[in-house]
Design an enzyme around this catalytic site. Structure first.
Site, PDB file in Angstrom:
ATOM      1  N   HIS A   1      41.930 -22.450   9.066  1.00 42.60           N
ATOM      2  CA  HIS A   1      41.597 -21.608   7.913  1.00 42.60           C
ATOM      3  C   HIS A   1      42.552 -21.929   6.760  1.00 42.60           C
ATOM      4  O   HIS A   1      43.768 -21.803   6.910  1.00 42.60           O
ATOM      5  CB  HIS A   1      41.699 -20.117   8.280  1.00 42.60           C
TER       6      HIS A   1
ATOM      7  N   TYR B   1      40.668  -8.995   4.248  1.00 45.87           N
ATOM      8  CA  TYR B   1      41.503  -7.787   4.387  1.00 45.87           C
ATOM      9  C   TYR B   1      41.125  -6.862   3.224  1.00 45.87           C
ATOM     10  O   TYR B   1      41.183  -7.275   2.069  1.00 45.87           O
ATOM     11  CB  TYR B   1      42.986  -8.129   4.230  1.00 45.87           C
TER      12      TYR B   1
ATOM     13  N   PRO C   1      50.083  -5.344  12.852  1.00 41.69           N
ATOM     14  CA  PRO C   1      49.326  -6.607  12.880  1.00 41.69           C
ATOM     15  C   PRO C   1      48.792  -7.055  11.520  1.00 41.69           C
ATOM     16  O   PRO C   1      48.197  -8.110  11.407  1.00 41.69           O
ATOM     17  CB  PRO C   1      48.194  -6.330  13.860  1.00 41.69           C
TER      18      PRO C   1
ATOM     19  N   LYS D   1      51.604 -11.440  12.462  1.00 42.46           N
ATOM     20  CA  LYS D   1      52.902 -12.030  12.805  1.00 42.46           C
ATOM     21  C   LYS D   1      53.351 -11.795  14.246  1.00 42.46           C
ATOM     22  O   LYS D   1      54.278 -12.454  14.723  1.00 42.46           O
ATOM     23  CB  LYS D   1      53.977 -11.450  11.873  1.00 42.46           C
TER      24      LYS D   1
ATOM     25  N   TYR E   1      52.456 -15.940   5.064  1.00 49.34           N
ATOM     26  CA  TYR E   1      51.294 -15.865   5.955  1.00 49.34           C
ATOM     27  C   TYR E   1      51.197 -17.113   6.831  1.00 49.34           C
ATOM     28  O   TYR E   1      50.928 -17.023   8.027  1.00 49.34           O
ATOM     29  CB  TYR E   1      50.006 -15.683   5.141  1.00 49.34           C
TER      30      TYR E   1
HETATM   31  P1  FAS Z   1      52.991  -8.979  25.788  1.00 43.78           P
HETATM   32  O1  FAS Z   1      53.035  -7.485  25.666  1.00 43.78           O
HETATM   33  O2  FAS Z   1      51.770  -9.711  25.363  1.00 43.78           O
HETATM   34  O3  FAS Z   1      53.241  -9.405  27.310  1.00 43.78           O
HETATM   35  C1  FAS Z   1      54.216  -8.736  28.087  1.00 43.78           C
HETATM   36  C2  FAS Z   1      53.810  -8.883  29.539  1.00 43.78           C
HETATM   37  O4  FAS Z   1      54.835  -8.271  30.337  1.00 43.78           O
HETATM   38  C3  FAS Z   1      52.501  -8.168  29.858  1.00 43.78           C
HETATM   39  O5  FAS Z   1      51.635  -9.033  30.552  1.00 43.78           O
HETATM   40  C4  FAS Z   1      52.938  -6.978  30.705  1.00 43.78           C
HETATM   41  O6  FAS Z   1      51.971  -6.635  31.687  1.00 43.78           O
HETATM   42  C5  FAS Z   1      54.208  -7.497  31.346  1.00 43.78           C
HETATM   43  N1  FAS Z   1      55.132  -6.434  31.749  1.00 43.78           N
HETATM   44  C6  FAS Z   1      55.399  -5.286  31.101  1.00 43.78           C
HETATM   45  N2  FAS Z   1      56.291  -4.558  31.807  1.00 43.78           N
HETATM   46  C7  FAS Z   1      56.599  -5.285  32.914  1.00 43.78           C
HETATM   47  C8  FAS Z   1      57.456  -5.076  34.022  1.00 43.78           C
HETATM   48  N3  FAS Z   1      58.183  -3.967  34.125  1.00 43.78           N
HETATM   49  N4  FAS Z   1      57.532  -6.032  34.979  1.00 43.78           N
HETATM   50  C9  FAS Z   1      56.798  -7.179  34.871  1.00 43.78           C
HETATM   51  N5  FAS Z   1      55.948  -7.437  33.847  1.00 43.78           N
HETATM   52  C10 FAS Z   1      55.868  -6.491  32.889  1.00 43.78           C
HETATM   53  N6  FAS Z   1      49.553  -9.517  17.117  1.00 43.78           N
HETATM   54  C11 FAS Z   1      48.899 -10.177  16.134  1.00 43.78           C
HETATM   55  O7  FAS Z   1      49.453 -11.141  15.590  1.00 43.78           O
HETATM   56  N7  FAS Z   1      47.629  -9.791  15.752  1.00 43.78           N
HETATM   57  C12 FAS Z   1      46.974  -8.736  16.356  1.00 43.78           C
HETATM   58  O8  FAS Z   1      45.850  -8.407  15.997  1.00 43.78           O
HETATM   59  C13 FAS Z   1      47.621  -8.026  17.378  1.00 43.78           C
HETATM   60  N8  FAS Z   1      46.993  -6.981  18.021  1.00 43.78           N
HETATM   61  C14 FAS Z   1      47.671  -6.290  19.009  1.00 43.78           C
HETATM   62  C15 FAS Z   1      47.088  -5.192  19.688  1.00 43.78           C
HETATM   63  C16 FAS Z   1      47.788  -4.489  20.678  1.00 43.78           C
HETATM   64  C17 FAS Z   1      47.146  -3.308  21.390  1.00 43.78           C
HETATM   65  C18 FAS Z   1      49.112  -4.859  21.007  1.00 43.78           C
HETATM   66  C19 FAS Z   1      49.900  -4.093  22.044  1.00 43.78           C
HETATM   67  C20 FAS Z   1      49.697  -5.945  20.351  1.00 43.78           C
HETATM   68  C21 FAS Z   1      48.987  -6.672  19.364  1.00 43.78           C
HETATM   69  N9  FAS Z   1      49.544  -7.770  18.703  1.00 43.78           N
HETATM   70  C22 FAS Z   1      48.912  -8.456  17.730  1.00 43.78           C
HETATM   71  C23 FAS Z   1      50.835  -8.237  19.046  1.00 43.78           C
HETATM   72  C24 FAS Z   1      50.673  -9.070  20.283  1.00 43.78           C
HETATM   73  O9  FAS Z   1      49.850 -10.175  20.016  1.00 43.78           O
HETATM   74  C25 FAS Z   1      52.057  -9.460  20.704  1.00 43.78           C
HETATM   75  O10 FAS Z   1      52.821  -9.952  19.606  1.00 43.78           O
HETATM   76  C26 FAS Z   1      52.045 -10.466  21.814  1.00 43.78           C
HETATM   77  O11 FAS Z   1      51.259  -9.953  22.848  1.00 43.78           O
HETATM   78  C27 FAS Z   1      53.495 -10.689  22.232  1.00 43.78           C
HETATM   79  O12 FAS Z   1      53.483 -11.361  23.414  1.00 43.78           O
HETATM   80  P2  FAS Z   1      54.580 -11.016  24.546  1.00 43.78           P
HETATM   81  O13 FAS Z   1      55.919 -10.952  23.904  1.00 43.78           O
HETATM   82  O14 FAS Z   1      54.308 -11.983  25.630  1.00 43.78           O
HETATM   83  O15 FAS Z   1      54.279  -9.519  25.004  1.00 43.78           O
HETATM   84  C1  PHB Z   2      42.681 -10.804  14.719  1.00 41.95           C
HETATM   85  O1  PHB Z   2      41.787 -11.641  14.547  1.00 41.95           O
HETATM   86  O2  PHB Z   2      42.826 -10.156  15.781  1.00 41.95           O
HETATM   87  C2  PHB Z   2      43.657 -10.542  13.591  1.00 41.95           C
HETATM   88  C3  PHB Z   2      43.681 -11.392  12.500  1.00 41.95           C
HETATM   89  C4  PHB Z   2      44.581 -11.156  11.463  1.00 41.95           C
HETATM   90  C5  PHB Z   2      45.430 -10.061  11.539  1.00 41.95           C
HETATM   91  C6  PHB Z   2      45.401  -9.202  12.641  1.00 41.95           C
HETATM   92  C7  PHB Z   2      44.505  -9.450  13.678  1.00 41.95           C
HETATM   93  O3  PHB Z   2      46.304  -9.823  10.514  1.00 41.95           O
END
Ligand code: FAS
Ligand code: PHB
Length: 390
Positions: free
Chosen positions: A72, A201, A293, A297, A385
Site C-alpha cells: 500500500h 480512516y 491501534p 503500530k 506510519y
Molecule cells: P500477543 O498478545 O499477541 O501474544 C502473547 C501470547 O502470550 C499469547 O499467545 C498469549 O496466549 C500468551 N500468554 C499470555 N499469558 C501467558 C502465560 N501466562 N503463559 C504462557 N503464555 C501466555 N495491533 C495493530 O497494529 N493493529 C490492530 O488492529 C490491532 N488490533 C488488536 C486487537 C486486540 C484485541 C489486541 C489485544 C491487540 C491488537 N493489536 C493490534 C496489537 C497486537 O497486534 C499486538 O501488538 C501483537 O499481538 C503483539 O504481539 P505479542 O507481543 O506477541 O503479544
Molecule cells: C487492520 O487492518 O486490522 C488495521 C489496519 C490499520 C490500523 C489498525 C488495524 O491502524
C-alpha cells in the site's frame, strides 16, 4: 530440562524471536498458555512496516507474505467533510506498508517451527518465571497435571499485556505510564471486497471508522464504540449502516456488505513499562507496551523489540558480550515512546471525545486543516506510519 533461552508466549513476538535465535544456533523453548488454534483465532493487526517484513524475510518465513501481502503506497484520512490522501511513497522517498494479517504471520511462524520440530509447548499452565534476579533463572509450568522446570540463561517475556512475566516482577522495580481512552473499537471481518484499494480512516461526528482489508476478498472494518458496548449490541445490519454513515457517501455507494465471520471489541489504551529488563528477564512486545491501534503500530513495535533483543542475545552467545543486553531496554524504549506519541496523536485526531469540549473539537479541525495545507505535516505523518528507523 535445560535450554539457553525460555520464551514465554507464542504470539508473533515469541515465535519470531524463537525463529531468529534458532537461525543463529541458539536453543530456546517457547511456552504458550493457549492452544495453537486459539492463538490463530485472535484477529488483530493488519499493516506491516517494511522493518517487520524484512525481519520475517530474514527469519525465512516471508514467502507467503510476498505472494499474498498487498503493498500500500498511501491511505485516506478524513475529518468531517475534509478528506486527504496521504501519499506514503511520495512523502517518504519511496517507502510503503504491506497489508498482511497478523494471523497469517503467526501461521507462517508456526509452520516454520513445526517443520523443524521446535520446542513450542502449547497449553502450558501456571507458567512461572523464577530466579531471574540471579544467574540461574528457570521457568516452571504444568502440563497435563505434571509440573516441569526448565533451567536457562535468559527468560524473554513475550506473553502480551495480560501475561505473567511483567506481573512476576516486584512492583517497585518498574514504572508504568498509562492512558485509557473512553471508547473501544468494534471490529468485523467479512468475506466481501474492500470498499477501496487503500485504507480509509474517518473521524465522523458519530465517531471513528476504519475501512481495512486482509485481501481483495476479505475486508476488515472498525467503528468506535463506548467502552460499555457488547458485540450483541451491534447486529451486522447496524454495523454496515454505521460504517456507511461514518465513511461517507462515496464509500457507502461502493460498499459491499455481508455476514461477519468475526466480531470483537478491543479496548484502547496507551501503556509503557519502564524498564524492560529485570536481571535475566526481558519484556518484549505487548508484555512491555500497548498502543491504540489507530497508528497500526502494535505489532510493528513488537518487531523492533524482537530485532534489538535477538541481536543482543546473538551477540552475547557469539561474542560473550553483554553490551547489547545492557542496552536493550533503553534502545527499545526510545523507539517505543516515538510510536506511543504517533499512536496517541492519530487517536486524538480521529476519534470523537464526548467528554472534551468545543475547543478540543476545534483543535481536531485545525490539525486536519494544517495537514491539508502542509507537506511538512503530511511528511511527518507519513514517516511515522511507514515506521521510524530501528
Ligand atoms: P500477543 O498478545 O499477541 O501474544 C502473547 C501470547 O502470550 C499469547 O499467545 C498469549 O496466549 C500468551 N500468554 C499470555 N499469558 C501467558 C502465560 N501466562 N503463559 C504462557 N503464555 C501466555 N495491533 C495493530 O497494529 N493493529 C490492530 O488492529 C490491532 N488490533 C488488536 C486487537 C486486540 C484485541 C489486541 C489485544 C491487540 C491488537 N493489536 C493490534 C496489537 C497486537 O497486534 C499486538 O501488538 C501483537 O499481538 C503483539 O504481539 P505479542 O507481543 O506477541 O503479544
Ligand atoms: C487492520 O487492518 O486490522 C488495521 C489496519 C490499520 C490500523 C489498525 C488495524 O491502524
Amino acid at each position: 530440562m535445560r535450554t539457553q533461552v525460555v520464551i514465554i508466549g507464542a504470539g508473533p513476538s515469541g515465535l519470531l524471536l524463537s525463529q531468529l535465535l534458532h537461525l543463529a544456533g541458539i536453543a530456546s523453548v517457547v511456552l504458550e498458555r493457549r492452544s495453537a488454534q486459539h492463538v490463530l483465532s485472535r484477529i488483530r493487526a493488519g499493516v506491516l512496516e517494511q522493518g517487520l517484513a524484512d525481519m520475517l524475510e530474514r527469519a525465512g518465513v516471508g514467502a507467503r507474505m510476498h505472494a499474498e501481502g498487498l503493498p500500500h503506497d498511501g491511505f485516506a484520512i478524513s475529518v468531517g467533510e475534509t478528506r486527504l490522501r496521504i501519499d506514503l511513497k511520495a512523502l517518504t522517498g519511496g517507502k510503503s506498508v504491506l497489508v498482511y494479517g497478523q494471523t497469517e504471520i503467526t501461521r507462517d511462524l508456526m509452520e516454520a517451527h513445526a517443520e523443524r520440530d521446535a520446542d513450542v509447548i502449547y497449553e502450558a499452565d501456571h507458567v512461572t518465571p523464577l530466579g531471574f534476579d540471579g544467574d540461574t533463572p528457570k521457568v516452571s509450568y504444568m502440563r497435563e497435571g505434571v509440573t516441569h522446570e526448565i533451567n536457562c540463561d535468559f527468560i524473554c517475556g513475550c506473553d502480551g499485556f495480560h501475561g505473567v512475566s511483567r506481573s512476576s516482577v516486584p512492583d517497585q522495580a518498574f514504572t508504568v505510564f498509562e492512558k485509557v481512552y473512553p471508547f473501544g473499537w468494534l471490529g468485523i471481518l467479512a468475506h466481501v471486497p474492500p470498499v477501496d484499494h487503500e485504507l480509509i480512516y474517518a473521524n465522523h461526528a458519530r465517531g471513528f471508522a476504519l475501512a481495512s482489508m486482509r485481501s481483495h476478498a476479505l475486508s476488515r472494518y472498525y467503528i468506535q464504540v463506548p467502552t460499555s458496548t457488547h458485540t450483541d449490541d451491534w447486529p451486522d445490519k447496524a454495523i454496515w449502516q454505521e460504517l456507511k454513515t461514518r465513511l461517507g457517501d462515496e464509500a457507502a455507494s461502493a460498499m459491499e456488505t455481508g455476514p461477519s465471520i468475526e466480531k470483537g471489541i478491543a479496548p484502547l489504551r496507551s501503556f509503557v513499562c519502564e524498564p524492560l529488563r529485570f536481571g535475566r528477564l526481558f519484556l518484549a512486545g505487548d508484555a512491555g507496551h500497548i498502543v491504540p491501534p489507530t497508528g497500526a503500530k502494535g505489532l510493528n513495535l513488537a518487531a523492533s523489540d524482537i530485532h534489538y533483543l535477538s541481536e543482543a542475545l546473538i551477540e552475547y552467545y557469539g561474542e560473550k558480550s553483554q553490551a547489547g543486553l545492557d542496552a536493550y531496554s533503553q534502545k527499545a524504549l526510545a523507539r517505543i515512546w516515538k510510536a506511543e506519541r504517533f499512536s496517541w496523536w492519530m487517536t486524538m485526531l480521529l476519534h470523537q471525545f464526548p467528554t472534551l469540549g468545543p475547543f478540543d473539537a476545534r483543535m481536531q479541525r485545525a490539525e486536519m486543516d494544517y495537514l491539508v495545507s502542509s507537506r511538512a505535516a503530511q511528511t511527518a505523518l507519513a514517516e511515522n506510519y511507514v515506521g521510524l528507523p530501528y
